[in-house]
Write an enzyme that holds these catalytic residues in place. Structure first.
Site, mmCIF file in Angstrom:
data_model
loop_
_atom_site.group_PDB
_atom_site.id
_atom_site.type_symbol
_atom_site.label_atom_id
_atom_site.label_comp_id
_atom_site.label_asym_id
_atom_site.label_seq_id
_atom_site.Cartn_x
_atom_site.Cartn_y
_atom_site.Cartn_z
ATOM 1 N N PRO A 1 0.817 -1.222 0.000
ATOM 2 C CA PRO A 1 0.000 0.000 0.000
ATOM 3 C C PRO A 1 0.847 1.266 0.000
ATOM 4 O O PRO A 1 2.069 1.227 0.212
ATOM 5 C CB PRO A 1 -0.781 -0.124 1.299
ATOM 6 C CG PRO A 1 0.209 -0.775 2.228
ATOM 7 C CD PRO A 1 0.974 -1.758 1.367
ATOM 8 N N THR B 1 0.081 3.830 2.162
ATOM 9 C CA THR B 1 0.065 4.409 3.505
ATOM 10 C C THR B 1 1.251 3.954 4.348
ATOM 11 O O THR B 1 1.792 4.715 5.143
ATOM 12 C CB THR B 1 -1.246 4.039 4.223
ATOM 13 O OG1 THR B 1 -1.507 2.640 4.026
ATOM 14 C CG2 THR B 1 -2.405 4.852 3.681
ATOM 15 N N GLY C 1 -7.087 -1.231 -0.299
ATOM 16 C CA GLY C 1 -8.490 -0.910 -0.119
ATOM 17 C C GLY C 1 -9.390 -2.119 -0.307
ATOM 18 O O GLY C 1 -8.951 -3.216 -0.677
ATOM 19 N N GLY D 1 -9.272 -6.521 6.187
ATOM 20 C CA GLY D 1 -10.420 -5.636 6.106
ATOM 21 C C GLY D 1 -10.098 -4.259 6.657
ATOM 22 O O GLY D 1 -9.041 -4.042 7.256
ATOM 23 N N CYS E 1 -4.220 1.229 9.741
ATOM 24 C CA CYS E 1 -5.637 0.865 9.824
ATOM 25 C C CYS E 1 -6.033 0.468 11.244
ATOM 26 O O CYS E 1 -7.223 0.349 11.557
ATOM 27 C CB CYS E 1 -5.964 -0.271 8.851
ATOM 28 S SG CYS E 1 -4.961 -1.750 9.091
ATOM 29 N N GLU F 1 -13.879 5.272 9.356
ATOM 30 C CA GLU F 1 -12.416 5.287 9.398
ATOM 31 C C GLU F 1 -11.913 6.500 8.623
ATOM 32 O O GLU F 1 -12.302 6.709 7.477
ATOM 33 C CB GLU F 1 -11.855 4.001 8.771
ATOM 34 C CG GLU F 1 -10.334 3.936 8.781
ATOM 35 C CD GLU F 1 -9.809 2.703 8.070
ATOM 36 O OE1 GLU F 1 -8.768 2.173 8.487
ATOM 37 O OE2 GLU F 1 -10.437 2.265 7.073
ATOM 38 N N LEU G 1 -2.825 -7.601 9.302
ATOM 39 C CA LEU G 1 -3.704 -8.009 10.391
ATOM 40 C C LEU G 1 -4.997 -8.586 9.825
ATOM 41 O O LEU G 1 -5.847 -7.856 9.317
ATOM 42 C CB LEU G 1 -4.015 -6.808 11.295
ATOM 43 C CG LEU G 1 -2.807 -5.950 11.723
ATOM 44 C CD1 LEU G 1 -3.257 -4.808 12.633
ATOM 45 C CD2 LEU G 1 -1.748 -6.807 12.418
#
Length: 561
Positions: free
Chosen positions: A119, A121, A202, A220, A253, A343, A422
């Protein structure tokens, strides 16, 4: 002469196929590595990433604009040090377990080529993590970087690749796509040479991974609530929440998205939030912030993801002190009418007040069901009964207590397995609820020998069935106790005269005429030798190793006929 291919999507697809095919060939050699060879390569990769942690963190921040160099450096060190130290002793080669009772041998088998989707992030830290866990499990790894973080991910791969090759890793066992497109990523995930997908991104990306036809680990979304119970150490609880929410400006996240606190401690919580750099918004200011933080589709606006609180406030037309660390919006509900209840991936917190932990429990459930089911929640309380109640009833697979959620869920401040991936379990459509480790990237094959029925151990959690003619359990226990305490046989079951407290024990009968026994210890053998008798063993009787060694060659132990 044919013209060169210029379409970016076609170049990306072709590169994905080529890298996966080369990785599959390289993995054939990696599969034959010994544990020592694997560990040598992984150590070299981790050491190189650790040495470059700060530079890679700076590159990630500069390229993506998300977060800050200091916290991205810490995340890189978490992957290169904490994750590495956790996986270092894991056995991932050859025989993992050998059960001599059930005669089952478990053997590690790598999955092949890991398609590692990285990702924007957390680009460099995730790349370090996925490379380490993939190679530790004797897989090859091909990375597909997010387009907006391509250069820093490529550089992370390069940093680890040279030392890994020098330590013995085949060159094509670790690679990264440089031609990046959605089509190329999809091709990498579904091409025939890919063995398993490790996807971080995502919802759309994770769904694509699970629909690729390949085994996949996706994660998720997180909408992490932090509940502060009236018994909590409020100062520490709020400090943990604000530190977690503002770590790398909320790009993890697992970072906190909401504070839910009991009414009895509301004023104290508000005061501590302000003391820790939180700025409470008015109703009008909350609406203005919601318009820049959340898109009409109720998703986090990429333009404010990982940006500091003053930047977001300025975009919303609000003036806040320059030292503001988090924007806090008091809300009364959850859902589409309350945009800041989702979120936010930025230092913006929703704030709720509840009457007690029962109402807090319901509010937390609402928040989790609005985008965070299966992921993480935090609870701050000195009442362990309340903590356990939340753990038993909440639809998440990481409940972190009295610590920040952001890095607590990853295992940095807790005893959870250190991980940058996770799982959120079936609640979120994920295949696992675990923190991903190298053990998730191996299959286990089992060698099972024939086991005669009379030798089979009882099923786990069940007591062994009594041997034929052994009598009921109370008689067997009585016989065992009498043998230990009195040196003689147990008195017969049922009514009858018994010796008083002062009566001397009856002498042991001579010869091997005593009842057969279920258990023999070293003292039993020593006593039998002293008394010149044998010990008759029932079928399946347990004899301690020390007892068997002492009896060896003396004819003391005999099987029941």
């Amino acid at each position: 002469m044919a013209s060169p291919v210029r379409d970016k999507d076609l170049l990306s697809i072709q590169q994905a196929r080529a890298l996966a095919a080369a990785a599959r060939e390289a993995q054939k050699a990696v599969k034959e590595f010994s544990q020592e060879q694997v560990d040598r390569v992984v150590e070299a990769m981790a050491s190189a990433a650790k040495a470059e942690a700060e530079r890679l963190g700076r590159l990630a921040h500069e390229e993506t604009g998300f977060g800050n160099t200091k916290d991205k450096t810490l995340k890189n060190l978490f992957s290169a040090v904490d994750v590495y130290e956790y996986i270092k002793p894991l056995r991932t080669v050859g025989i993992l377990r050998d059960d001599p009772v059930r005669r089952v041998v478990e053997i590690a088998e790598p999955m092949g080529v890991v398609a590692a989707v990285i990702p924007s992030t957390n680009p460099t830290s995730t790349a370090i993590f996925k490379a380490l866990v993939s190679i530790k499990a004797r897989n090859a790894c091909v990375m597909s970087p997010h387009p907006s973080a391509k250069n820093c991910i490529l550089e992370t791969m390069r940093v680890m690749h040279g030392p890994a090759v020098a330590a013995g890793l085949p060159r094509d066992a670790l690679s990264c796509m440089s031609e990046v497109s959605l089509e190329g990523t999809q091709e990498l995930m579904r091409c025939r040479d890919t063995g398993v997908i490790l996807a971080t991104g995502g919802i759309g990306l994770v769904r694509a991974a699970y629909s690729s036809g390949k085994p996949a680990y996706g994660v998720g979304p997180g909408n992490v609530p932090a509940y502060i119970h009236q018994s909590a150490d409020v100062a520490k609880a709020v400090r943990d929440v604000i530190n977690g929410k503002t770590f790398d400006y909320g790009t993890l996240c697992s970072s906190e998205q909401s504070i839910v606190c009991d009414e009895a401690i509301k004023d104290e919580v508000i005061a501590e939030v302000k003391k820790n750099g939180g700025h409470f918004l008015s109703e009008a200011e909350s609406a203005a912030v919601a318009r820049v933080v959340v898109t009409p589709q109720r998703l986090a606006n990429p333009e404010i993801v990982g940006k500091p609180a003053p930047y977001i406030a300025e975009k919303a037309g609000i003036k806040v002190p320059p030292e503001t660390r988090a924007l806090v919006a008091p809300l009364t509900g959850v859902g589409r009418d309350f945009p800041l209840s989702i979120e936010k991936l930025s230092p913006v917190l929703a704030f709720y007040v509840v009457k007690d932990w029962h109402e807090g429990c319901e509010r937390v459930l609402q928040l989790l069901r609005y985008g965070g089911t299966g992921h993480t929640m935090a609870i701050h309380s000195r009442d362990d009964a309340v903590i356990r109640e939340f753990a038993l009833s909440k639809p998440v697979f990481r409940i972190v207590a009295n610590t920040q959620a952001s890095m607590g869920a990853t295992g940095y401040t807790t005893g959870l397995a250190p991980s940058m991936s996770l799982g959120c379990g079936a609640y979120a459509g994920n295949i696992t609820s675990d923190n991903i480790t190298p053990l998730h990237l191996i299959n286990v094959k089992r060698l099972a020998y024939e086991l005669p029925r009379e030798q089979r151990p009882p099923a786990s959690g069940t007591a062994p069935a009594p041997a034929a003619g052994a009598g009921d359990l109370s008689s067997r226990v009585a016989a065992f106790v009498a043998e230990r305490v009195g040196g003689g046989a147990a008195p017969p079951a049922g009514p009858g005269p018994t010796a008083g407290p002062s009566a001397p024990p009856k002498p042991a009968p001579p010869g091997p005429s005593r009842p057969a026994v279920d258990f023999v210890a070293e003292d039993d053998v020593r006593r039998a030798i002293r008394e010149g008798r044998t010990i008759t063993l029932r079928r399946g009787a347990i004899v301690t190793p020390a007892a068997r060694d002492l009896a060896d060659g003396k004819g003391v132990l005999v099987e029941e006929r």
